[in-house]
Motif scaffolding. Sequence first.
Motif, PDB file in Angstrom:
ATOM      1  N   THR A  62       0.829  -1.212   0.000  1.00 17.32           N
ATOM      2  CA  THR A  62       0.000   0.000   0.000  1.00 17.32           C
ATOM      3  C   THR A  62       0.860   1.257   0.000  1.00 17.32           C
ATOM      4  O   THR A  62       0.502   2.259  -0.629  1.00 17.32           O
ATOM      5  N   THR A  63       1.990   1.221   0.685  1.00 17.15           N
ATOM      6  CA  THR A  63       2.865   2.392   0.720  1.00 17.15           C
ATOM      7  C   THR A  63       3.469   2.685  -0.641  1.00 17.15           C
ATOM      8  O   THR A  63       3.480   3.833  -1.107  1.00 17.15           O
ATOM      9  N   ARG A  66       0.656   3.548  -3.464  1.00 20.54           N
ATOM     10  CA  ARG A  66      -0.035   4.816  -3.235  1.00 20.54           C
ATOM     11  C   ARG A  66       0.925   5.988  -3.295  1.00 20.54           C
ATOM     12  O   ARG A  66       0.491   7.140  -3.396  1.00 20.54           O
ATOM     13  N   GLU A  70       1.244   7.378 -10.710  1.00 18.62           N
ATOM     14  CA  GLU A  70       0.484   6.406 -11.498  1.00 18.62           C
ATOM     15  C   GLU A  70       1.078   6.192 -12.894  1.00 18.62           C
ATOM     16  O   GLU A  70       1.124   5.063 -13.387  1.00 18.62           O
ATOM     17  N   ILE A 113      -2.817  -0.174  -8.845  1.00 24.56           N
ATOM     18  CA  ILE A 113      -2.966   1.072  -8.086  1.00 24.56           C
ATOM     19  C   ILE A 113      -4.260   1.045  -7.269  1.00 24.56           C
ATOM     20  O   ILE A 113      -4.279   1.384  -6.081  1.00 24.56           O
ATOM     21  N   SER A 114      -5.331   0.616  -7.918  1.00 23.26           N
ATOM     22  CA  SER A 114      -6.624   0.543  -7.240  1.00 23.26           C
ATOM     23  C   SER A 114      -6.577  -0.404  -6.053  1.00 23.26           C
ATOM     24  O   SER A 114      -7.193  -0.146  -5.013  1.00 23.26           O
ATOM     25  N   ALA A 116      -4.207  -0.985  -3.986  1.00 25.43           N
ATOM     26  CA  ALA A 116      -3.593  -0.374  -2.815  1.00 25.43           C
ATOM     27  C   ALA A 116      -4.610   0.457  -2.037  1.00 25.43           C
ATOM     28  O   ALA A 116      -4.604   0.470  -0.798  1.00 25.43           O
ATOM     29  N   TYR A 117      -5.487   1.143  -2.748  1.00 25.39           N
ATOM     30  CA  TYR A 117      -6.510   1.951  -2.086  1.00 25.39           C
ATOM     31  C   TYR A 117      -7.656   1.081  -1.560  1.00 25.39           C
ATOM     32  O   TYR A 117      -8.184   1.326  -0.469  1.00 25.39           O
ATOM     33  N   GLU A 120      -7.071  -0.550   1.878  1.00 22.69           N
ATOM     34  CA  GLU A 120      -7.364   0.281   3.042  1.00 22.69           C
ATOM     35  C   GLU A 120      -8.864   0.419   3.266  1.00 22.69           C
ATOM     36  O   GLU A 120      -9.332   0.502   4.402  1.00 22.69           O
ATOM     37  N   VAL A 167     -12.798   5.034  -4.956  1.00 21.60           N
ATOM     38  CA  VAL A 167     -11.725   4.368  -5.704  1.00 21.60           C
ATOM     39  C   VAL A 167     -12.109   4.246  -7.181  1.00 21.60           C
ATOM     40  O   VAL A 167     -11.261   4.396  -8.067  1.00 21.60           O
TER      41      VAL A 167
END
Length: 240
Positions: A62-63, A66, A70, A113-114, A116-117, A120, A167
């Motif tokens: 995630t770090t 995010r 992109e 990318i999605s 990772a968001y 959370e 998201v």
Amino acid sequence: MALLQMIGFGPTGWGGLLLVAALMTLCVTGVALLIGAILGSLVAWAKLSGSRILRTIGGTYTTVFRGVPELLIIYLVYFGGSSAVTAIGTAMGYEGFLGLPSFAAGALAVGIISGAYQAEVFRGAYLAIPKGELEAAQAIGMNRRLRFRRIIGPQVFRFAIPGIGNVWQLSLKDSALVSVTGLADLMRTSQVAAGSTRQHFLFFIVGGCLYLILTSFSDRIFTSAEKRANRSMPTSLGQA
């Protein structure tokens, strides 16, 4: 009149191509959201697990995804994936360069990318479940599968809808970057139309309006889904 003809559906108009491109944008975003949901679920599970190694892996994912731009991720997936496909082809006796399809590369990059968001979002949704419900389910003898099906799954889905909606909007805008791979999405088609007609202002405005239509329509869908998911909850939760 000439400007209207350019964005119309006649033989000299770009209207049809722009609508097809908008559909392509939706397809890329939809596949990316699905990939992100799978990755996000696994990462959320890792971050919630009792294993320190899994928590570290999930936190690193995630770090990194995010924090890195992109566009850079899209380049890495597209060119790195093409290099990997070419290496596999060479090992199988095929000579020459094999490029990763633009759609696959774009959907995978935006999906990473999605994910990772979404990780959370799912983690927060799980933590929002009252602990008493989980303890009560365990006390009456529910196994893990039954607890997930009866309690965890439905409530995580309900709590996650607003976040997933955000998201989706983010992924929809990130999909514009996929145009660098040559995919004929809404952004790429707007660029081609603007360059061909030299009406840059017109076609970028039209492209922006189409993006706004897509995001507005999507927002209505997620708002409706949120209300439906909360219809059996108290009024303060079930209504906006």
